[in-house]
Design a protein around this motif. Structure first.
Motif, PDB file in Angstrom:
ATOM      1  N   GLU A 122      -9.209  79.139 -25.156  1.00 47.51           N
ATOM      2  CA  GLU A 122     -10.511  78.478 -25.275  1.00 47.51           C
ATOM      3  C   GLU A 122     -10.361  77.016 -24.849  1.00 47.51           C
ATOM      4  O   GLU A 122      -9.312  76.403 -25.018  1.00 47.51           O
ATOM      5  N   TRP A 123     -11.431  76.458 -24.297  1.00 49.57           N
ATOM      6  CA  TRP A 123     -11.380  75.173 -23.601  1.00 49.57           C
ATOM      7  C   TRP A 123     -10.710  74.066 -24.412  1.00 49.57           C
ATOM      8  O   TRP A 123      -9.791  73.386 -23.944  1.00 49.57           O
ATOM      9  N   LYS A 124     -11.141  73.853 -25.660  1.00 45.69           N
ATOM     10  CA  LYS A 124     -10.605  72.727 -26.424  1.00 45.69           C
ATOM     11  C   LYS A 124      -9.118  72.900 -26.701  1.00 45.69           C
ATOM     12  O   LYS A 124      -8.345  71.935 -26.637  1.00 45.69           O
ATOM     13  N   VAL A 125      -8.704  74.120 -26.996  1.00 43.96           N
ATOM     14  CA  VAL A 125      -7.279  74.388 -27.226  1.00 43.96           C
ATOM     15  C   VAL A 125      -6.493  74.169 -25.940  1.00 43.96           C
ATOM     16  O   VAL A 125      -5.417  73.550 -25.928  1.00 43.96           O
ATOM     17  N   PHE A 126      -7.037  74.651 -24.836  1.00 40.36           N
ATOM     18  CA  PHE A 126      -6.388  74.498 -23.544  1.00 40.36           C
ATOM     19  C   PHE A 126      -6.198  73.026 -23.198  1.00 40.36           C
ATOM     20  O   PHE A 126      -5.098  72.594 -22.799  1.00 40.36           O
ATOM     21  N   VAL A 127      -7.247  72.222 -23.363  1.00 46.52           N
ATOM     22  CA  VAL A 127      -7.165  70.794 -23.034  1.00 46.52           C
ATOM     23  C   VAL A 127      -6.121  70.104 -23.900  1.00 46.52           C
ATOM     24  O   VAL A 127      -5.334  69.278 -23.425  1.00 46.52           O
ATOM     25  N   GLN A 128      -6.093  70.430 -25.171  1.00 52.39           N
ATOM     26  CA  GLN A 128      -5.123  69.819 -26.083  1.00 52.39           C
ATOM     27  C   GLN A 128      -3.696  70.172 -25.684  1.00 52.39           C
ATOM     28  O   GLN A 128      -2.816  69.300 -25.635  1.00 52.39           O
ATOM     29  N   ASN A 129      -3.456  71.429 -25.387  1.00 50.18           N
ATOM     30  CA  ASN A 129      -2.108  71.847 -24.985  1.00 50.18           C
ATOM     31  C   ASN A 129      -1.698  71.234 -23.651  1.00 50.18           C
ATOM     32  O   ASN A 129      -0.543  70.830 -23.460  1.00 50.18           O
ATOM     33  N   ARG A 130      -2.647  71.176 -22.748  1.00 42.89           N
ATOM     34  CA  ARG A 130      -2.347  70.607 -21.426  1.00 42.89           C
ATOM     35  C   ARG A 130      -1.972  69.130 -21.555  1.00 42.89           C
ATOM     36  O   ARG A 130      -1.033  68.655 -20.917  1.00 42.89           O
ATOM     37  N   ARG A 131      -2.715  68.417 -22.365  1.00 41.25           N
ATOM     38  CA  ARG A 131      -2.466  66.981 -22.527  1.00 41.25           C
ATOM     39  C   ARG A 131      -1.141  66.719 -23.242  1.00 41.25           C
ATOM     40  O   ARG A 131      -0.437  65.759 -22.940  1.00 41.25           O
ATOM     41  N   ALA A 132      -0.781  67.578 -24.208  1.00 36.54           N
ATOM     42  CA  ALA A 132       0.433  67.362 -24.998  1.00 36.54           C
ATOM     43  C   ALA A 132       1.711  67.576 -24.200  1.00 36.54           C
ATOM     44  O   ALA A 132       2.766  67.025 -24.541  1.00 36.54           O
ATOM     45  N   ARG A 133       1.661  68.405 -23.142  1.00 33.02           N
ATOM     46  CA  ARG A 133       2.831  68.687 -22.300  1.00 33.02           C
ATOM     47  C   ARG A 133       4.001  69.249 -23.111  1.00 33.02           C
ATOM     48  O   ARG A 133       5.160  69.024 -22.782  1.00 33.02           O
ATOM     49  N   ALA A 134       3.702  69.975 -24.186  1.00 33.04           N
ATOM     50  CA  ALA A 134       4.759  70.502 -25.050  1.00 33.04           C
ATOM     51  C   ALA A 134       5.078  71.963 -24.761  1.00 33.04           C
ATOM     52  O   ALA A 134       6.240  72.349 -24.714  1.00 33.04           O
ATOM     53  N   ILE A 135       4.036  72.787 -24.563  1.00 36.80           N
ATOM     54  CA  ILE A 135       4.276  74.212 -24.348  1.00 36.80           C
ATOM     55  C   ILE A 135       3.815  74.679 -22.970  1.00 36.80           C
ATOM     56  O   ILE A 135       3.990  75.843 -22.629  1.00 36.80           O
TER      57      ILE A 135
ATOM     58  N   ASN B 199      -2.493  62.240 -17.193  1.00 37.87           N
ATOM     59  CA  ASN B 199      -1.341  62.670 -16.397  1.00 37.87           C
ATOM     60  C   ASN B 199      -0.691  63.869 -17.073  1.00 37.87           C
ATOM     61  O   ASN B 199       0.362  63.772 -17.711  1.00 37.87           O
ATOM     62  N   THR B 200      -1.312  65.026 -16.926  1.00 33.90           N
ATOM     63  CA  THR B 200      -0.870  66.218 -17.647  1.00 33.90           C
ATOM     64  C   THR B 200       0.404  66.823 -17.064  1.00 33.90           C
ATOM     65  O   THR B 200       1.031  67.674 -17.700  1.00 33.90           O
ATOM     66  N   THR B 201       0.808  66.409 -15.863  1.00 33.50           N
ATOM     67  CA  THR B 201       2.053  66.911 -15.279  1.00 33.50           C
ATOM     68  C   THR B 201       3.263  66.125 -15.760  1.00 33.50           C
ATOM     69  O   THR B 201       4.385  66.611 -15.663  1.00 33.50           O
ATOM     70  N   GLY B 202       3.039  64.890 -16.233  1.00 32.89           N
ATOM     71  CA  GLY B 202       4.161  64.031 -16.588  1.00 32.89           C
ATOM     72  C   GLY B 202       4.837  63.408 -15.387  1.00 32.89           C
ATOM     73  O   GLY B 202       5.954  62.888 -15.486  1.00 32.89           O
ATOM     74  N   PHE B 203       4.168  63.415 -14.233  1.00 34.47           N
ATOM     75  CA  PHE B 203       4.725  62.800 -13.027  1.00 34.47           C
ATOM     76  C   PHE B 203       4.985  61.323 -13.291  1.00 34.47           C
ATOM     77  O   PHE B 203       4.109  60.598 -13.786  1.00 34.47           O
ATOM     78  N   ALA B 204       6.203  60.852 -12.978  1.00 34.23           N
ATOM     79  CA  ALA B 204       6.570  59.452 -13.203  1.00 34.23           C
ATOM     80  C   ALA B 204       7.293  58.932 -11.970  1.00 34.23           C
ATOM     81  O   ALA B 204       8.397  59.386 -11.658  1.00 34.23           O
ATOM     82  N   ASP B 205       6.660  57.986 -11.272  1.00 28.29           N
ATOM     83  CA  ASP B 205       7.228  57.444 -10.040  1.00 28.29           C
ATOM     84  C   ASP B 205       6.761  55.993  -9.929  1.00 28.29           C
ATOM     85  O   ASP B 205       5.585  55.725  -9.662  1.00 28.29           O
ATOM     86  N   ALA B 206       7.682  55.063 -10.139  1.00 27.37           N
ATOM     87  CA  ALA B 206       7.330  53.642 -10.106  1.00 27.37           C
ATOM     88  C   ALA B 206       6.799  53.231  -8.733  1.00 27.37           C
ATOM     89  O   ALA B 206       5.893  52.390  -8.636  1.00 27.37           O
TER      90      ALA B 206
END
Length: 527
Positions: A404-417, A447-454
């Protein structure tokens, strides 16, 4: 009663319910909105509603042009750093209280305060001291927004940007702070929400509907033709289509993936398809295995998809196959050349298998990936097709996770699972930086991918400080090239906007950002 009078009576009795129903505009709106707080709104579902409930200093007409909103006029200094906005005389909140420049100042300070955690705050960072205020290292009073007098607002920038484009965003809308102080997070509920837009909130039934009613205190209330609007939660495109066919919806949020010719034959002019500044990709979580530190695996996933098949047979409504992030048509943007986009399918698939093997995987020892997506017929069909291509070309095992949308957004943002997830971006402003900024900074909630590039971040900062021109375009192109070289996402297609619109409605116009405020719509005159 004479026969003629009786006939007229019966006819009017039959027509009255339909006429009454026609006064309520029912709009499909996709998933349940996460919030109606404009400063915390980041998705399309809430944006559609808050643009009816609130109005910023400037607003958009039906075609997407910037026009006067709460401000009747504005000026800009020659260096582009100082803007002054003259508010309309007699502005009021929906509860009747006056709305003046000091309240706009307070709202900007609240939007950028760190405790607000506004996901779109980065788009207001060109305002003087916005970064320091957002970081909590400077008091809100130092923000470069001030009231010259009750009707004049001054905004000072650190760098010249197209400010009016950014003031169209919900994060720039005024919020009635007394309701926030009294009700806290409940200030957006019916009976509590006070806005300044064309409509007011009357009811909110979770996972069902949000009801609006015309705001009699709106400065242009006389030009708002439709009295009541109902936004319906429509997560399933096929069900939404059935509701439109049954007359339960007047505008759909999207159209299910069916052959375009069949849709045109069935719906004719009711089908509205137009170019749209939106990009769809699959995000890859770079902060966790198996995708962290494995560029070869990520590149194999990018190469193994046949975008022509996906857009022709799965989405099928004019979407353009994508090998990059920023869509064509974005202002001052040069679409990057991607070599693999010109290769025949056989060469791409061979290269994908080579990179897959270099990553340490093969058909004997396949990678196991979770592909996570939010509830939607379109997203489910696309996820199934993607999983099939990765399995056939690489031998990868893909597990689909529907949320469900709200759960999906939360998980995507957390980058944990998350591992692979449905991503994408719909433009807030017509600027390629709007797309690329979502990958800037590891602490960026977008930045839900966690891409980090100075180097990428530095290029964006330099581009943001420049006016439109060849130098800025070149810096943006270089930044996008770095992002694509890292394979942080799997680009799939560029959007088209797709809606079914009741033939009785006037005022629905195509525009690049696909914004359709209810105030511009009206019913055709009855015969």
């Amino acid at each position: 009663m004479p026969v003629a009078h009786l006939a007229r009576y019966l006819l009017s009795a039959l027509l009255l319910p339909a006429a009454a129903a026609a006064q309520v505009l029912v709009r499909g709106n996709g998933p349940e909105p996460s919030t109606l707080d404009p400063h915390r709104c980041q998705e399309v579902a809430c944006g559609n509603i808050v643009r009816d409930l609130y109005e910023g200093l400037v607003t958009e007409d039906a075609a997407g042009n910037v026009i006067a909103g709460a401000a009747e006029s504005w000026t800009r200094s020659d260096d582009g750093l100082t803007w002054e906005f003259r508010l309309r005389d007699g502005l009021r909140w929906s509860n009747g209280e006056p709305l003046d420049a000091t309240q706009f100042v307070a709202s900007f300070r609240r939007a950028l305060a760190p405790q607000t955690a506004a996901p779109m705050a980065t788009l207001l960072r060109p305002i003087a001291n916005a970064r320091a205020v957002g970081a909590g290292s400077a008091p809100p009073e130092t923000l470069g927004v001030s009231a010259v007098d009750a009707r004049t607002l001054r905004i000072v920038l650190d760098e010249p940007v197209a400010l009016t484009d950014r003031l169209l965003l919900p994060i720039a809308f005024p919020v009635y702070l007394p309701a926030l102080a009294q009700f806290g997070a409940q200030h957006t509920r019916p009976g509590h929400l006070v806005g300044n837009g064309a409509y007011v909130l009357r009811a909110w039934t979770p996972q069902a509907t949000i009801e609006l009613e015309r705001n009699a205190r709106f400065h242009a209330a006389g030009g708002v033709a439709i009295e009541r609007v109902r936004f319906a939660v429509t997560e399933d495109a096929a069900s939404e289509l059935k509701r439109f066919q049954a007359g339960d919806l007047h505008i759909t949020e999207t159209v299910p993936p069916k052959p375009l010719a069949a849709l045109r034959a069935e719906f004719g002019d009711a089908l509205n398809i137009s170019p749209y500044l939106g990009s769809f990709w699959l995000g890859l979580n770079l902060t966790r295995p198996p995708l962290r530190g494995n560029a070869a695996l990520r590149e194999a996933l990018v190469l193994a998809l046949d975008r022509e098949i996906l857009t022709r047979h799965v989405t099928g409504l004019g979407e353009l196959p994508a090998w990059s992030v920023v869509p064509p048509g974005a202002r001052d943007h040069a679409v990057p050349a991607v070599d693999a986009a010109r290769w025949p399918r056989e060469r791409r698939e061979a290269a994908a298998r080579e990179r897959y093997a270099a990553a340490g995987y093969g058909r004997e020892e396949p990678v196991v990936l979770e592909l996570r997506y939010n509830t939607s017929t379109v997203h489910r069909k696309l996820a199934l097709a993607v999983a099939s291509m990765w399995r056939q070309t690489l031998g990868a095992r893909v597990v689909l996770r529907n949320e469900e949308w709200k759960v999906f957004v939360q998980n995507r943002r957390a980058r944990a699972i998350t591992q692979v997830f449905r991503g994408g971006w719909i433009a807030d402003v017509n600027d390629p930086l709007d797309f690329l900024a979502t990958f800037s900074g590891s602490d960026n909630p977008l930045n839900t991918t966690g891409f980090a590039d100075a180097g990428f971040d530095a290029l964006l900062r330099r581009a943001a400080a420049l006016p439109a021109g060849a130098e800025r375009t070149g810096l943006v192109a270089a930044a996008e090239a770095r992002l694509l070289a890292a394979h942080a996402v799997v680009p799939i297609y560029f959007y088209t906007s797709k809606h079914l619109v009741d033939a009785r409605l006037h005022g629905f116009a195509a525009n690049p950002l696909d914004h359709h405020a209810s105030r511009w719509l009206r019913w055709k005159d009855p015969p």
